[in-house]
Design a protein around this motif. Sequence first.
Motif, PDB file in Angstrom:
ATOM      1  N   ARG A  92       0.836  -1.208   0.000  1.00 48.66           N
ATOM      2  CA  ARG A  92       0.000   0.000   0.000  1.00 48.66           C
ATOM      3  C   ARG A  92       0.863   1.247   0.000  1.00 48.66           C
ATOM      4  NH1 ARG A  92      -2.541   3.161  -1.430  1.00 48.66           N
ATOM      5  NH2 ARG A  92      -4.582   3.997  -0.868  1.00 48.66           N
ATOM      6  N   ARG A 288      -2.035   2.036   7.062  1.00 49.74           N
ATOM      7  CA  ARG A 288      -2.763   1.589   5.874  1.00 49.74           C
ATOM      8  C   ARG A 288      -4.103   2.310   5.773  1.00 49.74           C
ATOM      9  NH1 ARG A 288      -4.579  -4.603   4.198  1.00 49.74           N
ATOM     10  NH2 ARG A 288      -5.952  -3.978   2.503  1.00 49.74           N
ATOM     11  N   ASP A 292      -5.376   4.963   2.816  1.00 54.45           N
ATOM     12  CA  ASP A 292      -6.649   4.773   2.116  1.00 54.45           C
ATOM     13  C   ASP A 292      -7.491   6.041   2.201  1.00 54.45           C
ATOM     14  OD1 ASP A 292      -5.995   2.187   1.416  1.00 54.45           O
ATOM     15  OD2 ASP A 292      -7.150   1.251   3.032  1.00 54.45           O
TER      16      ASP A 292
END
Length: 418
Positions: A92, A288, A292
């Motif tokens: 990510r 993470r 996002d």
Amino acid sequence: MYTTTSPLPHDPPPAGPSAGLREWQRPLREQFPIITGHPGLAYLDSAATAQKPRAVLDAVQAYLTGCNANAGRGTYTWANRTTALIEETRERVKAFLGDPDPERSSVWFTGGTTEGLRTVARDWLVRELADGDEIVVPFADHEANHLPWLEARDLLAERGVRITVHPMPYQRDSRDYDLEALARLVGGRLRFVAVTHVHHVYGADMNVHRVREVVGPDVPICLDAAQSVGHLPLDLAALDVDFVVFSGHKAMALPGTGVVWARGRRGGAFRPGGWHGTPNTAGIVSLRAALDWLDAAGPARIEEWTVGLGVRLTDGLARLDAYEVLGCPLSLAADSAVQRRQGLVTFRHRTVRANDVGFVLAAHGLLVRADGLCQARAGESESSVRVSLHVYNTPEEVDRLLGVLSTLAGDRPGGGRR
């Protein structure tokens, strides 16, 4: 109880983000519980640490109550899921940074930018240098991007290896890196360059994409991205650096989480030394979720919003003679054609100490940084007041700040003396 001073009236209307962006920003601000839970306060210290959206807090809560375990040390479901979460977060990070070669690069988790830069210095750079080699590092940026390289020099000296550390040259007026002077340092023994993406005092993008053109194709470059990740888009292909180091807590993740991204193309492979104990799993989960959230919000829009707020602030400060704004003086007016500050504005009152200004602002519910700002040895020697903005800040908060500052300056709203 916090009082509100009327903002400075402006003619023409005050600069700042567009009306369309305000409609985009309003629901995002509502996603920060600490912001909505303290309506009397204006948090203006995001360069020190960013606040966390509900999605990040929820992700951590779900992990700690659903599958909390140690990574890589068990075969049961929770341990396997934790291990998978960490590996997924590595990928990510690469995607968020726009990694041009993810199969070859690596991502390592640290405690923050300072630890990350020190790890690059101690565990990688000292293995790459030989007697007589030269490096260039910033002496007027954050001390975290200065002291680790001097530590590497001293470690090498203990082994009888002597290297030369050149201070990165700066332009006197703009405070940007002086690339013409840097070119004169480039020679056959230059082995490493350390740079900063966004300066933590001046708020300027230091144009590091131009550094590669100056130092050539073979010299590794390490980028301190503490003030850029989460604030503006990154394009690693365009920057062409070999290390990117940043802190999760400045990018809306939990404290104690940092990243070293290593390209793995120039020099030996990067791998932190020593035994790797239990990672900060909750922090990695939060990172993470933060990436996002930032991707969904749009880093380009976040940059446009914070830059617009910075323009509104510098335009107002330029009308108050009592204040000196640090950094490029040509970028103060709202109609300036030069590069804008990245939502970070630092200034001094000409007669009142920075700490005292900070206390006054805090009494009005305006939370800013007021001290030496962790400057390296060649940086600003006097304390200053830093206002650092993020997506949850508003034009009204900037106007409220300017109103208090105008009162402290002894200026009537709109200019002039009392």
